[in-house]
Design an enzyme around this catalytic site. Structure first.
Site, PDB file in Angstrom:
ATOM      1  N   GLU A 278     -12.311 -42.479 -16.907  1.00 53.59           N
ATOM      2  CA  GLU A 278     -11.633 -41.283 -17.432  1.00 53.59           C
ATOM      3  C   GLU A 278     -12.525 -40.561 -18.451  1.00 53.59           C
ATOM      4  O   GLU A 278     -12.556 -39.334 -18.499  1.00 53.59           O
ATOM      5  CB  GLU A 278     -10.307 -41.706 -18.078  1.00 53.59           C
ATOM      6  N   GLU A 281     -14.979 -38.680 -16.556  1.00 50.71           N
ATOM      7  CA  GLU A 281     -14.315 -37.533 -15.910  1.00 50.71           C
ATOM      8  C   GLU A 281     -14.114 -36.403 -16.923  1.00 50.71           C
ATOM      9  O   GLU A 281     -14.373 -35.232 -16.629  1.00 50.71           O
ATOM     10  CB  GLU A 281     -12.968 -37.977 -15.332  1.00 50.71           C
ATOM     11  N   CYS A 298      -1.984 -42.588 -16.604  1.00 48.31           N
ATOM     12  CA  CYS A 298      -1.714 -44.019 -16.393  1.00 48.31           C
ATOM     13  C   CYS A 298      -0.239 -44.375 -16.477  1.00 48.31           C
ATOM     14  O   CYS A 298       0.142 -45.489 -16.140  1.00 48.31           O
ATOM     15  CB  CYS A 298      -2.524 -44.864 -17.360  1.00 48.31           C
ATOM     16  N   SER A 318      -5.837 -36.356 -14.911  1.00 47.72           N
ATOM     17  CA  SER A 318      -7.015 -37.141 -14.538  1.00 47.72           C
ATOM     18  C   SER A 318      -6.745 -37.739 -13.167  1.00 47.72           C
ATOM     19  O   SER A 318      -5.609 -38.094 -12.847  1.00 47.72           O
ATOM     20  CB  SER A 318      -7.211 -38.255 -15.563  1.00 47.72           C
ATOM     21  N   LYS A 357       6.498 -48.938 -13.023  1.00 52.78           N
ATOM     22  CA  LYS A 357       5.333 -49.590 -12.396  1.00 52.78           C
ATOM     23  C   LYS A 357       5.707 -50.178 -11.036  1.00 52.78           C
ATOM     24  O   LYS A 357       4.851 -50.329 -10.169  1.00 52.78           O
ATOM     25  CB  LYS A 357       4.790 -50.680 -13.310  1.00 52.78           C
ATOM     26  N   GLU A 360       5.364 -47.283  -8.811  1.00 52.70           N
ATOM     27  CA  GLU A 360       3.937 -46.940  -8.666  1.00 52.70           C
ATOM     28  C   GLU A 360       3.249 -47.863  -7.653  1.00 52.70           C
ATOM     29  O   GLU A 360       2.472 -47.409  -6.807  1.00 52.70           O
ATOM     30  CB  GLU A 360       3.243 -47.060 -10.028  1.00 52.70           C
ATOM     31  N   GLU A 365      -0.063 -44.410  -1.184  1.00 49.77           N
ATOM     32  CA  GLU A 365      -1.523 -44.304  -1.312  1.00 49.77           C
ATOM     33  C   GLU A 365      -2.139 -45.466  -2.088  1.00 49.77           C
ATOM     34  O   GLU A 365      -3.356 -45.553  -2.208  1.00 49.77           O
ATOM     35  CB  GLU A 365      -1.900 -42.960  -1.952  1.00 49.77           C
ATOM     36  N   CYS A 516       4.090 -47.694 -24.138  1.00 49.74           N
ATOM     37  CA  CYS A 516       4.540 -48.803 -23.277  1.00 49.74           C
ATOM     38  C   CYS A 516       5.254 -49.902 -24.037  1.00 49.74           C
ATOM     39  O   CYS A 516       6.056 -50.631 -23.452  1.00 49.74           O
ATOM     40  CB  CYS A 516       3.356 -49.423 -22.561  1.00 49.74           C
TER      41      CYS A 516
HETATM   42 FE1  HC0 Z   1       1.142 -49.474 -20.058  1.00 52.89          FE
HETATM   43 FE2  HC0 Z   1      -1.012 -49.207 -18.929  1.00 52.89          FE
HETATM   44  S1  HC0 Z   1      -0.768 -49.184 -21.168  1.00 52.89           S
HETATM   45  S2  HC0 Z   1       0.755 -47.816 -18.554  1.00 52.89           S
HETATM   46  O1  HC0 Z   1       1.431 -47.991 -21.173  1.00 52.89           O
HETATM   47  O2  HC0 Z   1      -2.857 -47.004 -19.052  1.00 52.89           O
HETATM   48  O3  HC0 Z   1       3.433 -50.210 -18.357  1.00 52.89           O
HETATM   49  O4  HC0 Z   1       1.492 -51.945 -21.710  1.00 52.89           O
HETATM   50  O5  HC0 Z   1       0.028 -51.647 -18.413  1.00 52.89           O
HETATM   51  O6  HC0 Z   1      -1.373 -49.498 -15.968  1.00 52.89           O
HETATM   52  O7  HC0 Z   1      -3.385 -50.881 -19.390  1.00 52.89           O
HETATM   53  C1  HC0 Z   1       2.643 -49.957 -19.076  1.00 52.89           C
HETATM   54  C2  HC0 Z   1       1.496 -50.975 -21.116  1.00 52.89           C
HETATM   55  C3  HC0 Z   1       0.097 -50.622 -18.909  1.00 52.89           C
HETATM   56  C4  HC0 Z   1      -1.311 -49.401 -17.082  1.00 52.89           C
HETATM   57  C5  HC0 Z   1      -2.518 -50.309 -19.161  1.00 52.89           C
HETATM   58  C6  HC0 Z   1      -2.135 -47.818 -18.933  1.00 52.89           C
END
Ligand code: HC0
Length: 582
Positions: A278, A281, A298, A318, A357, A360, A365, A516
């Site tokens: 990133e 980028e 993310c 990104s 997640k 995700e 993809e 997170c």
């Molecule tokens: Fe997160 Fe992550 S930091 S999104 O906030 O970037 O869920 O803890 O794992 O993938 O590393 C959540 C937390 C993650 C990812 C990381 C990011």
């Protein structure tokens, strides 16, 4: 101002509600619908108190104190009213506590006990049995367990500005519903799970992957790898009965080994990798006139939000996949090659603080490792696998520890496995709002200028303010950056971009309040005070890490040397970058 509570006179500041004033006086007023700092239309009727001169009981969560107010919180009338309101709620609530996800962590159950309820006078009034909503990859809604407190609606509307759910129907037909009852998996829900975090009962929970993970752990043909997100290390201890914000990184590793995972790796490793990709980028976009501001990508609830509500702004994202997804792709290609494992036998389990997640990991993809191997191994469609097989929330991991009788607080401290377990302080701060920005700036500055950063702590992007900004001097090139957490705050920054007034070059967005560490899969309760304690532990781990900049992670250097070759290279594009859906 002076007020009297249960005969005791106290001095309190103006503008408080009765509930807040009582808290100052050491009296906890129960409520099933109240959410601090979030307004709601609901009225559970549990927080009622008697106020001298008022004809009826008053709701303490919305009634402001006035000079000389005389409040009684424990009269027979108050206790009877609270019990009556609770009994009415219980009449329509299933009595299946023993097998409910929220057993022993349910506010309704706790309140029933606290109010000394011993019987049920009322029968069910709702005629139909409401079906579960299992359309979402992340969440399950069980309207039978819903007590219409409205917290989920309030958090979805007020904190996330999404409005995926609302009240529908009247009287005994009242319910919380999605548009046309289409289900959370169909409407514009971001899967953030903040609704599950505030639900007082088991009406909204994560969609469990526990059984699927056990099945793979018990299958001796599978090599089951686990990765842990940055925020798990400050959440799982809480879920296992330790104090709020306990930092338990190395006990968590030991516990995961005891559960039977073949290798215990760290999402922080690929958080460092994300920063390399990133950061390059961003520099490329700055130097070549690419789309700016660039926005981090993310947080999967955020990605779903921008896809639903701001598709025109997608080029600002990104193209980097999240660290969770980069981990899956690297584990099933680089690690498989390095160890000679058949990628079809590798199972990647993620432990995440985030319900989105789960969604995700099932985006169509997110199967780049399969495509990497398809031609090389002549794989057929029947061999198809995703980069990440299962996602567990912090709460689900705690449940697995409990199922196996692991005494978490007494676990020894162990280290992550290598080579996907080494990480830096920059990676751990991903778990809190502002962390991805700070980590990126630590690397981008040094890569862009070729100079060593004098002070790597970017305090301007730390803390729980909704939107934070900073100006960074890249050796003469000044850039403005911004950090937003919650989708409501992200919306403000997107509106600026769309109306052409955004002054920023780089923006970090995290879906959940606090980042997170306040994710929808974290332990319940999660509130502002607890988020602060978790953030302190995250910054403590960063400050005490031997290496604190992602580009100095030696195992990331090996990954590029042995496999990826260069940032933004051909393999990176195939495995670590993605496209978005308009
Ligand atoms: Fe997160 Fe992550 S930091 S999104 O906030 O970037 O869920 O803890 O794992 O993938 O590393 C959540 C937390 C993650 C990812 C990381 C990011």
């Amino acid at each position: 101002m002076q007020i009297t509570i249960n005969g005791q006179t106290i001095d309190v500041q103006d503008g408080l509600t009765i509930m807040d004033a009582c808290a100052i006086a050491g009296i906890d007023i129960p409520s099933l619908c109240y959410l601090k700092d979030v307004s709601s239309n609901a009225s559970c009727g549990i927080c009622v108190v008697e106020v001298k001169g008022a004809r009826s009981l008053l709701r303490s969560c919305i009634t402001q104190i006035t000079e000389g107010m005389e409040i009684v919180t424990n009269s027979q009338r108050v206790m009877d009213a609270r019990r009556m309101n609770l009994e009415l709620l219980l009449a329509n609530h299933p009595q299946d506590c023993l097998i409910c996800d929220r057993n022993e962590n349910c506010e309704l159950q706790q309140l029933t006990f606290d109010l000394g309820m011993h019987g049920m006078r009322f029968v069910r009034t709702r005629k139909e049995i409401l079906p579960k909503d299992e359309t979402s990859a992340s969440l399950v809604r069980d309207p039978e367990k819903c007590i219409l407190c409205g917290r989920c609606i309030a958090v979805c509307r007020e904190v996330q500005s999404v409005q995926a759910i609302d009240f529908s129907g009247r009287g005994s037909k009242s319910k919380v519903a999605t548009f046309m009852d289409l289900g959370l998996g169909v409407v514009a829900c971001t899967s953030c799970g903040q609704c599950a975090l505030v639900c007082p009962t088991g009406a909204i929970t994560e969609k469990s992957s526990i059984d699927a993970v056990w099945k793979d752990l018990h299958n001796h043909e599978k090599i089951v790898l686990v990765q842990t997100a940055p925020a798990i290390r400050v959440g799982i201890g809480e879920a296992m009965g330790m104090p709020y914000g306990s930092l338990v990184t190395r006990q968590m590793v030991a516990g995961l080994r005891k559960l039977g995972f073949s290798k215990v790796f760290d999402t922080n490793f690929t958080a460092d990798l994300t920063i390399i990709e990133e950061g390059h980028e961003l520099i490329k976009r700055i130097k070549t006139g690419g789309v700016l501001p660039m926005i981090t990508s993310c947080s999967p609830g955020w990605i779903k939000f921008i896809e639903h509500f701001y598709p025109k702004s997608l080029p600002h994202l990104s193209t980097c996949k999240s660290p969770q997804q980069m981990f899956g792709a690297v584990a099933k290609t680089y690690y498989a090659e390095k160890t000679g494992l058949d990628p079809r036998n590798i199972i990647v389990v993620s432990v995440m603080p985030c319900t989105a997640k789960k969604f995700e990991a099932r985006r169509p993809e997110m199967d780049s490792a399969f495509h990497y191997w398809q031609a090389k191994m002549n794989l057929s469609d029947a061999d198809h696998f995703y980069d990440v097989d299962h996602v567990l929330t912090t709460r689900e991991l705690a449940r697995m520890f409990k199922e196996t009788g692991i005494e978490f607080a007494h676990l020894p401290e162990e280290n992550f496995d290598s080579p996907l377990g080494e990480s830096t302080g920059a990676a751990v701060i991903f778990g809190t709002t502002g962390g991805v920005m700070e980590a990126a700036l630590r690397t981008a500055y040094e890569v862009y200028t070729g100079k060593t950063l004098a002070n790597i702590d970017f305090n301007a992007v730390r803390g729980l303010n909704g939107i934070k900004e900073a100006e960074v001097d890249l050796d003469g090139t000044k850039i403005k950056v911004a950090v937003a957490h919650t989708l409501k705050n992200a919306r403000k920054l997107l509106d600026e971009i769309e109306n052409g007034t955004s002054p920023y070059t780089f923006i970090e967005v995290m879906t959940c309040p606090g980042g997170c560490l306040g994710g929808g899969g974290q332990p319940i309760p999660t509130n502002t005070e607890i988020r602060k304690m978790r953030a302190e532990s995250i910054y403590y781990e960063d400050a005490h890490k031997g290496i604190r900049k992602s580009h100095e992670n030696p195992e990331i250097h090996y990954l590029y040397k042995e496999f990826l070759l260069e940032p933004l290279g051909e393999k990176s594009h195939r495995l670590l970058h993605t496209k978005y859906i308009e």
